[in-house]
Design an enzyme around this catalytic site. Structure first.
Site, mmCIF file in Angstrom:
data_model
loop_
_atom_site.group_PDB
_atom_site.id
_atom_site.type_symbol
_atom_site.label_atom_id
_atom_site.label_comp_id
_atom_site.label_asym_id
_atom_site.label_seq_id
_atom_site.Cartn_x
_atom_site.Cartn_y
_atom_site.Cartn_z
ATOM 1 N N ARG B 242 17.779 45.147 53.351
ATOM 2 C CA ARG B 242 19.238 45.728 52.699
ATOM 3 C C ARG B 242 18.217 46.682 52.587
ATOM 4 N NH1 ARG B 242 22.184 44.004 48.419
ATOM 5 N NH2 ARG B 242 21.612 45.830 47.825
ATOM 6 N N HIS B 246 24.003 46.957 48.312
ATOM 7 C CA HIS B 246 25.010 46.454 48.835
ATOM 8 C C HIS B 246 26.227 46.972 49.007
ATOM 9 C CE1 HIS B 246 27.271 43.117 48.781
ATOM 10 N NE2 HIS B 246 28.121 43.491 47.612
ATOM 11 N N TYR B 255 17.764 46.350 41.429
ATOM 12 C CA TYR B 255 16.744 45.761 41.678
ATOM 13 C C TYR B 255 15.479 45.248 42.609
ATOM 14 C CZ TYR B 255 20.880 45.425 44.370
ATOM 15 O OH TYR B 255 22.096 45.399 44.960
#
Lengths: 416, 345, 332
Positions: B242, B246, B255
């Site tokens: 990714r 998100h 993160y």
């Protein structure tokens, strides 16, 4: 050409504000659509806000380090094409505003009386019949006005409904008028008029303005005392401290239910007479702070046991100062038991805006005529004060006679 | 599109034009998605989920399907890459991200379902749809997208299991982009791969490089043939990374390790395909510019249409039942009496 | 809509089975599936004989997974079929709730009319037959709080037929909840021909003008017996079977309250936030001025549905309903 206002959007699902971290453009800069204008820091992340249009930066509205609130104007961009003029407030301004009110204005309450208890169907019938339920005494549980009450009121305004018998038993109650401070011992000198005394003084001034009439009589209390003894005998421990006060208050409440005009208030300025649905009897209690009058609500609905308990609670609370304002409000009539202090006859003063008060003297053996002979009987002096603006002597007398009848033959108290 | 031009071709037979079309659609997907992200930052769109990193998987899969017979059930990142199923998809996408109810309506004959927010909930739907095609002896397959995170949901296991029993013509396409918001793969499963999970269902599971549009195309083509031959479902795990938050509401710097992101940026699926086509002299700067401009103009048109679409404020009363209940009619009348018949924009 | 020329006496489960046979014969798009519905004919025999008659493609034994039973119904519907899934016991539907509430109910809405959900999800429920945990829960109130679903709860065999046939032909998802206590204890005359009972039309079970008792599903039978009991005391209790909670026959409710002035609502579910509360709220909104007394509610209790030895006193029974009727009638 048009000026595009770019306002701080909510970029994080419910954010309220953002800090301006860095301007990425200056006034006068030519910017492309989606070119970053400013970097902001929110609770959730640092983000660049891109320009919604191509154009020239006309003005910047925050300094670095400032906190902007969602919806605040950040930048004005002069755009070559005349598309929308405000961007990023869509969400904030999308709120619909209600239609202009077409409903009728809310009626102003004409009085602060509590709603009477009645089923919706009874209310509807009363409205249809043009009857104010507040003028009807309810005989149902908690004073609820039943269909029968309404029917009776429709046929004969003064009818006294016959309903099932009520329980009678009572428990102990202390002397509600007792006081332990030395009387009349206020030291020589000037004292500020404060607290309960001041309130009492003001209330008495108002009350004294009322044109009073009084009626006085004496009741043969033999049956009353015998009845009380019998109850105490039957109940033993549970009725150990049962005084006559619950009997007296019950009799007054019954008389008020019968003569509702006595359970009223009068306002000559507004030119209204308010006849109350609820029978809430204030009991005058002498305390160290002055005269307090806790109120026994729906006194006509209470059996002796409950009433005695409630009287006990109220007088205790009055004496120890824990009584709440709610327990002293909404009275519709007052009973003064000055007999507990030893008195015989007195002229009790009405508590405005009520229209009546009853005082009871001490029960003592006194000469009484029975069957043409003078004999010693325990007698109970009674004095009724009324507001002569509303109550005439005939009503006063009828009302007092009813109380006397109920107390002379207390078995009548057991029946409605 | 004429049916003849939409039938999938085997990967080795893809023409030069088809290869160029794959790249154009991948670029388009990212342009649409980036614009959606910016619209959110401008306060013009709601939360949306960028596509970055998934382009090869979506476009490769869609070109392995026949839009006239096959169905696609997306999770929520895929609409931008499904232009092959109908040009109007992008208009619906613009409506969807700007909070218009019409965004959920992919009109006939587009065989694409609306985005699904409840993770994995679309997988049983796909199995039911494939079962329905099977019961009606209708030719076609159903491809369902879901993520590595969604594979932990009970719906995935229940649906996979039942699909195996039914031998339904369905393709489970697990987009493993390494992260379920902030949860990395190794916290999602201790299985060696997501493809391994097919063993429990009794049908094949394969892993494919999700940054390679041709590899995805080949894997999905094979799965489709299996399904059409009556051999049942296939689970394909397409591995990628990714490359964006998100969603617009996320901050991945909290993160995602920088070095990991950097490594995968070197394997950007669009860049990989661009290198391939450039090396074969099938792509140049003009093609690149044209692909970007075309997509940008298309999205601009979609945004304009979306922003000017009438939005009745009481539109939420529509399409709840075929015929509204009396209570809803009363509620709607009360709504209009209070607010009037305003436009919700 | 009803051919009443011929009727037959049937139990409720026989009527359901009879209707499934008819509807499958009428419309080849109808597909019945669920746990043990095929070869075994359902654990209550509601689907008995269907597989033999219509084949294992249309009458399908599924794996034991409620979520995918409900979820595949969505896909089947989109494929143009008419799914009639069975959840073996309504209490098990919690394992399908995300599909029922989040997907089935919203299919039409989220696709803005592209896809319809002509799904009839059958599930038995209700206590009184000594089943283990989670077999008895009456959760209609929870379901009725989900826009997009219709909630149908027959109380007679004839209605089970008429409402099930309507449900299967309805373009929207229907939760068809069958009282398992009534499967074999309820028996009445069922029209053998085409018989459709429209949704949103309540049924007067017993006449009466002193008080109206609203009930649905098996509680209709309990209310009917209570009405019989108080009839001997001169109380005319009108029992109204609501039949469908969504859509709801508000007109009949309001009319009955206006005529009787007193109302009792009976539900098997726990008291708090059950559908009875909804009925009472509607009476408040639409019929308040006719009330002679507060509306009474007789329901299960706010405790998890109990195990066998305790259940008879948990479910509203004739005595409790009769007592509520007496109380409300005595209020003057």
């Amino acid at each position: 050409m048009s000026d595009i206002e770019f306002r701080l959007p909510d970029i994080g699902e419910g954010l309220e504000e953002a800090e301006i971290v860095e301007w990425l453009v200056e006034i006068g800069d030519q910017v492309r659509r989606d070119q970053p204008l400013v970097e902001v820091l929110t609770d959730k992340s640092q983000a660049e806000l891109p320009s919604p249009v191509a154009g020239i930066v006309a003005s910047l509205h925050y300094e670095v380090g400032d906190i902007a609130t969602v919806g605040d104007l950040l930048v004005v961009i002069t755009s070559a094409d005349g598309s929308p003029t405000t961007i990023a407030t869509a969400a904030a301004e999308r709120q619909l505003s209600p239609m202009p009110a077409t409903a009728p204005a809310t009626p102003t309450p004409t009085s602060q009386r509590r709603p009477v208890k009645a089923s919706p169907a009874v209310r509807r019938r009363a409205r249809a019949a043009g009857i104010d339920l507040a003028e009807i005494t309810g005989t149902g549980p908690s004073g609820r006005i039943t269909n029968d009450d309404l029917a009776a009121a429709t046929e004969s305004p003064d009818s006294f409904g016959g309903s099932p018998p009520v329980p009678l038993i009572a428990a102990a109650t202390p002397n509600p008028a007792g006081g332990e401070q030395p009387l009349g011992a206020l030291p020589i000198g000037t004292h500020p008029l404060r607290g309960v005394r001041r309130a009492t003084a003001r209330a008495m001034e108002r009350s004294w303005a009322i044109p009073h009439i009084h009626g006085m009589d004496e009741i043969d209390a033999s049956n009353l005392l015998a009845g009380r003894s019998r109850i105490k005998e039957l109940l033993g421990e549970r009725a150990a401290g049962l005084s006559v006060l619950p009997f007296l208050v019950t009799a007054v409440a019954r008389a008020l239910a019968r003569y509702r005009t006595m359970n009223a208030s009068i306002d000559t300025e507004a030119e209204v007479i308010e006849v109350h649905g609820a029978i809430n009897i204030g009991i005058a209690v002498a305390t160290e702070r002055g005269l307090l009058v806790p109120v026994l609500r729906a006194a006509d609905e209470l059996d002796l046991l409950t009433m005695a308990g409630e009287l006990s609670r109220l007088s205790k609370a009055a004496r120890d100062g824990s009584i709440s304002a709610a327990d002293m409000s909404s009275g519709t009539f007052t009973v003064s038991n000055y007999g507990s202090l030893g008195g015989r006859l007195a002229t009790p003063i009405i508590r405005a805006p009520e229209v009546g008060i009853i005082g009871f003297g001490s029960i003592r053996p006194r000469p009484f005529v029975v069957d043409g002979a003078v004999v010693a009987r325990p007698t109970l002096p009674i004095a009724t004060g009324c507001d002569h603006r509303l109550i005439d002597g005939d009503l006063l007398t009828a009302f007092q006679e009813h109380v006397i009848a109920l107390l002379t033959d207390p078995v009548a108290l057991m029946v409605r | 599109m004429a049916p003849g031009s939409t039938a999938p071709t085997s990967t080795h037979d893809l023409s030069d034009d088809q290869l160029r079309q794959l790249l154009r659609e991948m670029i388009g997907a990212r342009v649409f998605s980036t614009r959606a992200f910016n619209l959110q930052r401008q306060g013009r769109a709601g939360t949306n989920a960028p596509v970055d990193g998934n382009e090869a998987i979506i476009v490769g899969a869609s070109h392995a399907l026949d839009p006239t017979t096959d169905w696609v059930l997306p999770q929520y990142r895929e609409l931008v890459g499904l232009q092959r199923f109908g040009d109007e998809v992008i208009d619906r996408y613009a409506l969807y991200i700007t909070g218009h109810p019409g965004g959920g309506h992919l009109p006939e004959p587009i065989r694409v379902w609306p985005p699904q927010i409840s993770l994995a909930a679309q997988i049983p739907h796909a199995v039911g749809l494939a079962w329905g095609l099977q019961l009606q002896d209708t030719e076609g397959v159903v491809l369902v997208f879901f993520g590595d995170g969604a594979s932990s949901e009970g719906d995935f296991y229940e649906a996979g299991n039942f699909a195996g029993v039914l031998a339904a013509p369905v393709i489970f396409l697990c987009v493993n982009n390494g992260w379920a918001i902030s949860t990395p793969t190794h916290r999602q499963t201790s299985a060696a791969s997501f493809a391994d999970k097919a063993a429990a269902f009794g049908f094949p599971g394969i892993q494919v490089d999700g940054t390679d549009v041709l590899a995805v195309h080949e894997a999905v083509s094979a799965a489709r043939h299996r399904a059409l031959a009556g051999d049942g479902p296939t689970l394909i795990e397409a591995v990628t990374y990714r490359l964006a938050p998100h969603t617009t509401a996320d901050d991945p710097t909290r993160y995602q390790p920088d070095h990991e992101v950097a490594e995968w940026r070197d394997r950007d699926p669009i860049e990989s395909m661009r290198r391939l086509l450039t090396s074969r002299k099938l792509w140049n700067d003009d093609d690149e510019q044209e692909a970007n401009d075309t997509a940008d103009e298309r999205m601009e048109l979609a945004v304009q249409r979306a922003e000017s679409a009438p939005t009745p404020a009481d539109g939420f009363f529509d399409h709840v039942y075929a015929t509204p209940t009396e209570r809803m009619i009363r509620q709607r009348a009360a709504f209009r009496a209070h607010y009037g018949q305003e436009d919700g924009q | 809509m009803t051919d009443t020329a011929t009727t037959a006496s049937m139990t409720m489960v026989e009527a359901i089975n009879h209707t499934l046979h008819r509807e499958m014969a009428r419309d080849e798009r109808v597909v019945v599936f669920g746990e043990d519905v095929g070869h075994n004919g359902g654990v209550f025999r509601a689907t008995d004989g269907l597989q033999a008659a219509f084949g294992s493609r249309r009458v399908v034994d599924t794996p034991l997974a409620e979520g995918v039973i409900a979820g595949t119904a969505v896909g089947l519907a989109a494929a143009g079929l008419v799914p009639v899934p069975e959840i073996q016991f309504l209490g098990f539907s919690y394992q399908a709730f995300h599909q029922i509430a989040g997907q089935i109910a919203r299919l039409r809405y989220r696709s803005q009319g592209r896809f319809e959900g002509p799904i009839t999800l059958r599930a038995p429920f209700g206590g009184g037959v000594r089943t283990p945990e989670l077999h008895s829960e009456a959760i209609e109130g929870q379901l009725a709080n989900i826009p997009g679903l219709k909630i149908v709860m027959p109380a007679s065999a004839a209605d089970a037929k008429g409402l099930l046939a309507t449900a299967i032909r309805d373009p929207d998802p229907v939760m068809f909840l069958e009282p398992l206590r009534g499967y074999r204890s309820i028996r009445d005359e069922v029209p053998l021909g085409d018989h459709l009972v429209p949704f949103g039309q309540a049924r007067e079970v017993t006449p009466g003008d002193d008080v109206v008792v609203f009930a649905w599903s098996y509680m209709v039978e309990v209310a009917r017996r209570a009405a019989e009991e108080v009839a001997g005391e001169g109380i005319g209790a009108r029992v109204v079977d609501l039949r469908t909670l969504v859509p709801l026959d508000l007109d009949t409710i309001v009319q009955a309250v206006e005529q009787c002035g007193r109302a009792v609502v009976v539900q098997e579910a726990p008291e708090t936030n059950g559908f009875a509360a909804e009925i009472i709220a509607l009476i408040n909104e639409h019929a308040l001025w006719s009330l002679e007394a507060p509306v009474m509610r007789v329901s299960g209790y706010d405790a998890p549905y109990p195990v066998g030895r305790l259940e008879d006193r948990y479910i509203p029974d004739q005595g409790r309903v009769a007592a509520a009727i007496r109380t409300t009638v005595a209020t003057r």
